[in-house]
Design a protein around this motif. Structure first.
Motif: not given
Length: 719
Positions: A118-147
């Motif tokens: 939080i001290s080093r980035m904007s809220e928009e940048e911070l949000q990107l770190h919370f919205t990672y989505e795995e590109k390949a392989g099994p993961s619980s992240y995906g289109a249905e990932c909650e915020d």
């Protein structure tokens, strides 16, 4: 972290932290998390240790900031934490009995990381770190990932409001808590309530701290943050229904003032048979488990400050103040402020207004006691101000108390030790007095409360004095301090407004209080004469004449004033300020004489003793009207004293004054409008209160450190 790190200096080389911040994604189901979260680590509790922690882990944090967009490891850690808390709430038959421990440890790491992010980035940048989505392989992240931001905020609020602190089995109907208590009783003899209280205390404190960190983006902006992703999540959506419960819980945390668990408390003892709860997952760290929860750690000495206060109470109050001062959105007023201004006493059976869904009830007697006890801290005084100013239920309750001295005396001590307090704390204390003096019942009752031996008042031994007289003494002392030191017109105005509000109800003024009223007027008179002399000399010098007569300064023409240099104009401004204060003092004296002269022989005595002071103001155009009554009283009683003869004792003079007060023709006293002042917040109060609140967080929060070079909201000496 993990089982191998036990000191701050070892953290940069810790293999688990290096893996967390490395280039490889770590699935939330990876056994790595059990290893990372099974650590024995003494939580820092002072600024020096916290600074060392940040410096030691900065390389890890920088690496995570750089690589997390590709690995999503921050999101995985948060999901691990969320899964542990879900087990905490619903898995009564869960075989992993370490979920509370690991949930706390996960939250501790998340909080440390968030603070850096939080001290080093904007809220928009911070949000990107919370919205990672795995590109390949099994993961619980995906289109249905909650915020994840909203999910984490929601989880933190649930932890705060749903986890009981002490004696959980007796204070909740939750089946999983009853099961956990029963399990502990079966496993260990005794100490179950203390043990569970300790662990829930620690995770509650960490949850409160993490919420503060989430909101700390304000520290890194010079301007007030009015639109924020975090604000939106907290004031809308899933978090909104918890508003009143969160405010109520934070208030009760403040009220209870529960101390932190003592260092060395152990819940999970190693079993003599070698089995034990911890063996299998983290057998190597059993003896050090509780160092994480003890705010000082096994073998380390807790600071004196932490021994004397409640970290959870202090941190909860800071969070409450931060939430209450979030700015309104265009379509929604701040729900946390709405909850604070509308809650009622538990004994109040009236229906809640349908217009405020966030209202709740709380025990006012307990709240009042806590407020009386905690006024040495800025944040408790600020809370008291907010409640008196904005919550009419609290204000009515406080004014009805028969022990009002328990609240007023700590406020007077703040003002008395003005040299030791920051200006904001003094302002809040003074405004509290001003709000209280708006009530005539308060102004009458304080003169009926008799105090014995006020030890902190050093100027004079006060063996017996009314609360009202003591209040007058302290306010006058504050005015005199301000005249010689800070010269703050705002402070003068509020001090005089409080005295003015009380003046019509002055009763049985202590002789010292009466003397100080007249002594203050004497000081103002001398200062007035000095500034007037300086201003006159300046004008003569500007006109190039030291001998020619000048008109009365009240009739100086604008053309004369134009001859002043900037420095000389300051004399005229000073003169106006002093004359405003003198006028107010004369009005206060006049208000007392016209409304309660017969109740205040000591004031009349002091007035007669210093009657020569008032001669110069009798024909003064700025004071002529108000001087009529004072001059009449002086003349009337002077005449009666002359008739009584010379060399009268003090007792005889007071007796003559008391007799004369009955005989004085009241119809000869000119009527003036009642002196009444009401405190009103200035426009855009957030410009004052938000920097003030965050300065308190910066200076007072437990286990939180920010690099002062990063702070933009205020200067380091503004707190």
């Amino acid at each position: 972290m993990g089982a191998n790190s036990s000191s701050i200096s070892e953290l940069p080389e810790n293999e688990y932290l290096q893996k967390l911040s490395g280039s490889e994604p770590i699935s939330e189901n990876d056994p790595f998390w059990n290893q990372l979260l099974s650590f024995s680590f003494t939580t820092p509790t002072n600024s020096a240790d916290l600074k060392l922690l940040e410096e030691a882990t900065i390389s890890v944090c920088k690496s995570l900031v750089e690589k997390n967009p590709r690995t999503g490891n921050l999101g995985s850690l948060i999901k691990v934490f969320l899964s542990r808390t879900k087990e905490l709430k619903i898995s009564a038959e869960c075989q992993n009995h370490l979920f509370i421990w690991q949930a706390h440890n996960a939250l501790f790491i998340i909080c440390c990381l968030l603070k850096v992010f939080i001290s080093r980035m904007s809220e928009e940048e911070l949000q990107l770190h919370f919205t990672y989505e795995e590109k390949a392989g099994p993961s619980s992240y995906g289109a249905e990932c909650e915020d994840l931001i909203e999910e984490l905020l929601y989880c933190l609020i649930q932890l705060i409001v749903e986890i009981p602190l002490l004696y959980p089995c007796q204070h909740t109907d939750s089946n999983w808590w009853k099961w956990l208590c029963s399990w502990y009783r079966g496993r260990y003899s005794g100490g179950v309530t203390s043990a569970l209280g300790d662990i829930t205390y620690s995770i509650s404190l960490e949850a409160v701290t993490t919420l503060i960190v989430f909101l700390s983006c304000q520290l890194f902006h010079k301007e007030i943050v009015r639109e924020s992703i975090i604000h939106r999540y907290l004031m809308h959506g899933r978090c909104l229904p918890y508003t009143s419960r969160l405010v109520k819980t934070l208030l009760y945390n403040f009220i209870r003032q529960e101390r932190s668990p003592p260092p060395g408390t152990h819940v999970f003892q190693q079993q003599t048979d070698g089995g034990g709860l911890l063996y299998g997952i983290a057998s190597g760290v059993a003896t050090g488990l509780w160092t994480v929860f003890t705010l000082g750690g096994v073998g380390s000495k807790a600071s004196a400050q932490l021994e004397q206060c409640s970290p959870l109470a202090s941190q909860s109050l800071l969070l409450l103040l931060v939430l209450a001062n979030l700015t309104d959105t265009p379509d929604t007023p701040n729900p946390y402020r709405q909850a604070i201004i509308s809650f009622k006493n538990t004994q109040d059976n009236t229906a809640f207004s349908s217009s405020n869904p966030h209202a709740f009830q709380i025990n006012f007697n307990s709240l009042y006691t806590a407020l009386c006890d905690q006024q040495k801290s800025d944040q408790a005084t600020l809370l008291l101000y907010m409640l008196l100013h904005q919550n009419s239920n609290v204000r009515t309750y406080v004014l009805a108390r028969t022990d009002i001295e328990n609240l007023v005396l700590p406020i007077l001590e703040i003002l008395y030790h003005v040299e030791e307090r920051n200006s904001h704390h003094v302002y809040m204390a003074l405004i509290i007095l001003l709000i209280l003096t708006e009530d005539d019942g308060f102004n009458r009752s304080i003169h009926e409360v008799i105090l014995k031996n006020i030890t902190w008042y050093a100027e004079r031994v006060l063996t017996e004095i009314s609360l009202g007289s003591l209040l007058i003494l302290v306010v006058i002392r504050t005015i005199q301090y301000n005249m010689t030191r800070t010269r703050d017109k705002y402070l003068h105005t509020n001090c005089l407004a409080a005295l003015a509000n009380m003046s019509a109800q002055f009763r049985s003024l202590h002789q010292y209080a009466a003397q100080r009223i007249i002594s203050l007027f004497s000081l103002l008179s001398k200062k007035h004469n000095k500034v007037l002399e300086q201003a006159t000399q300046s004008l003569r010098g500007s006109l190039g004449s030291n001998d020619s007569p000048l008109p009365d300064y009240h009739f100086w023409e604008m053309s004369d004033c134009l001859h002043f240099s900037e420095t000389k104009l300051i004399h005229a401004q000073d003169l106006n300020v002093i004359e405003e204060v003198i006028r107010m003092m004369l009005e206060i004296i006049n208000s007392c004489l016209t409304n309660s002269l017969h109740h205040n022989p000591n004031l009349v005595y002091a007035l007669l003793y210093k009657r020569d002071l008032f001669e110069q103001f009798r024909t003064h155009p700025s004071f002529q009207d108000i001087m009529q009554n004072i001059d009449l009283v002086i003349s009337f009683f002077s005449s009666r004293l002359e008739q009584a003869g010379a060399e009268l004792s003090v007792e005889r003079v007071l007796e003559i004054i008391k007799q004369g007060a009955v005989a004085l023709p009241k119809d000869r006293l000119r009527k003036f409008p009642e002196l009444k002042f009401k405190y009103v917040e200035e426009e855009q109060p957030e410009e004052f209160f938000i920097p003030y609140v965050w300065s308190l967080v910066y200076n007072s929060a437990v286990a939180l450190y920010w690099n002062p070079r990063d702070i933009q909201l205020f200067t380091m000496d503004s707190g």
